[in-house]
Design a protein around this motif. Structure first.
Motif, short mmCIF file in Angstrom:
data_model
loop_
_atom_site.label_atom_id
_atom_site.label_comp_id
_atom_site.label_asym_id
_atom_site.label_seq_id
_atom_site.Cartn_x
_atom_site.Cartn_y
_atom_site.Cartn_z
N ARG A 5 -67.15 6.32 16.31
CA ARG A 5 -66.80 7.09 15.07
C ARG A 5 -66.88 8.72 15.46
NH1 ARG A 5 -70.71 4.41 11.53
NH2 ARG A 5 -69.53 2.62 11.66
N LYS A 99 -51.69 -2.91 14.59
CA LYS A 99 -52.34 -2.70 13.63
C LYS A 99 -53.79 -2.67 13.97
CE LYS A 99 -50.66 -5.46 10.20
NZ LYS A 99 -50.73 -6.81 9.43
N ARG A 100 -54.50 -2.24 15.19
CA ARG A 100 -55.75 -2.03 15.46
C ARG A 100 -56.01 -0.58 15.42
NH1 ARG A 100 -55.53 -5.75 20.76
NH2 ARG A 100 -54.75 -7.52 19.51
N THR A 101 -55.91 -0.16 14.12
CA THR A 101 -55.67 1.52 14.08
C THR A 101 -56.91 2.01 13.16
OG1 THR A 101 -54.26 1.33 12.05
CG2 THR A 101 -53.51 1.63 14.51
N GLY A 102 -57.90 1.21 12.83
CA GLY A 102 -59.14 1.48 12.12
C GLY A 102 -58.41 1.93 10.35
N GLU A 103 -58.54 3.10 10.20
CA GLU A 103 -58.17 3.36 8.72
C GLU A 103 -56.97 4.14 8.84
OE1 GLU A 103 -61.43 5.56 7.00
OE2 GLU A 103 -62.80 3.71 7.50
N LEU A 104 -56.62 4.43 10.00
CA LEU A 104 -55.36 5.22 10.30
C LEU A 104 -53.90 4.40 10.04
CD1 LEU A 104 -57.15 7.65 11.57
CD2 LEU A 104 -54.91 8.06 12.66
N HIS A 166 -48.70 6.79 14.56
CA HIS A 166 -49.29 6.08 13.44
C HIS A 166 -48.35 6.42 12.29
CE1 HIS A 166 -53.21 5.21 15.22
NE2 HIS A 166 -52.93 6.28 15.97
N ARG A 170 -50.81 1.88 5.66
CA ARG A 170 -51.19 0.54 5.46
C ARG A 170 -50.75 0.12 4.00
NH1 ARG A 170 -54.81 -1.58 8.61
NH2 ARG A 170 -55.30 -0.39 10.43
#
Ligand code: HEC
Ligand code: HEC
Ligand code: HEC
Length: 184
Positions: A5, A99-104, A166, A170
């Motif tokens: 984080r 797609k493993r980009t958290g909220e980005l 990025h 989403r």
């Protein structure tokens, strides 16, 4: 998790700082002042200054201020693709959606743009598996100069350009209609 984080917070701060450059002038250091060349060397006189060579190419606002992909695709430069006559050049045009980009926004890895400059063996299989989703990649590794960070931030556009990797929002149509390979 806490480290992750904090990392994301730092990254977002870096990105904000990078995009805050409002009035921007494209300028390169002279060879004598770039910290790489010996200012006392007589050879400096026969070398072309970066400002002369690079200002003719499509602009960018990060890295060395040239959009190299636009330079190549637009025919501004024609790099020799092989040194030895018998080298086989292979190209690939699939895109991989990561797609493993958290909220980005999601990341698109485009093969066409990379194989225009690089050989498959520059990446496979040392850096990446030839299988969508096969490789463990994350921002921590990238910032340490691994995975995409072997080149980005070194010889390709810098890591402060978050949106260039990025690039797919989403839930957007671009995500829903993505036709190439998706790694979940
Ligand atoms: C050179 C391409 C590239 C750039 C530039 C880039 N990223 Fe990433 N990022 C990735 C890739 C690849 C992943 C992993 C995606 C996957 O595994 O599905 C990732 C993952 C992430 C994640 C998910 C969590 C994690 O730790 O992996 C976050 C958050 C993130 N990036 C933030 C940023 C921010 C903020 C910036 C700009 C300061 C940035 N990224 C710039 C390629 C990039
Ligand atoms: C700049 C680095 C890079 C280069 C150069 C590169 N690839 Fe990839 N390749 C990747 C990445 C990243 C992935 C996704 C890996 C993952 O999701 O774990 C991938 C995935 C693949 C895949 C599985 C997905 C797909 O597209 O079918 C194949 C097959 C593949 N590469 C073949 C090749 C071939 C053949 C070449 C040369 C013509 C090549 N790659 C050049 C980075 C590269
Ligand atoms: C072996 C070196 C290398 C690796 C590894 C690498 N790249 Fe690149 N990448 C390049 C080069 C060279 C370019 C073209 C020059 C530039 O745009 O700065 C490029 C360009 C790009 C572009 C711009 C495409 C365009 O149309 O402008 C994206 C997006 C990108 N890379 C994403 C990634 C991601 C995501 C990864 C990791 C999954 C990655 N790259 C790994 C070398 C690399």
């Amino acid at each position: 998790m806490r480290v992750r984080r904090a990392l994301v917070a730092v990254l977002v701060a870096v990105a904000a700082a990078a995009s805050a450059q409002v009035a921007y002038k494209r300028a390169w250091p002279t060879l004598a002042a770039d910290g790489l060349h010996d200012p006392a060397s007589p050879a400096l006189a026969i070398l072309q200054e970066p400002s002369e060579a690079l200002s003719a190419l499509p602009p960018d606002f990060a890295g060395n201020l040239v959009n190299w992909m636009a330079s190549l695709d637009g025919g501004y430069i024609k790099p020799r693709s092989t040194v030895l006559a018998d080298t086989r050049v292979t190209l690939r045009s699939t895109d991989v959606l990561l797609k493993r980009t958290g909220e980005l926004p999601l990341v698109v890895f485009p093969h066409r743009q990379h194989t225009a400059w690089l050989d498959c063996t520059n990446c496979h299989d040392q850096l990446f598996q030839q299988k969508a989703g096969g490789t463990m990649i994350n921002m921590f590794l990238i910032l340490q100069g691994e995975k995409c960070g072997v080149c980005h931030g070194a010889v390709a556009f810098p890591l402060t350009e978050c949106a260039r990797c990025h690039s797919v929002a989403r839930g957007s149509d671009a995500e829903k209609t993505f036709r190439n390979l998706v790694r979940e």
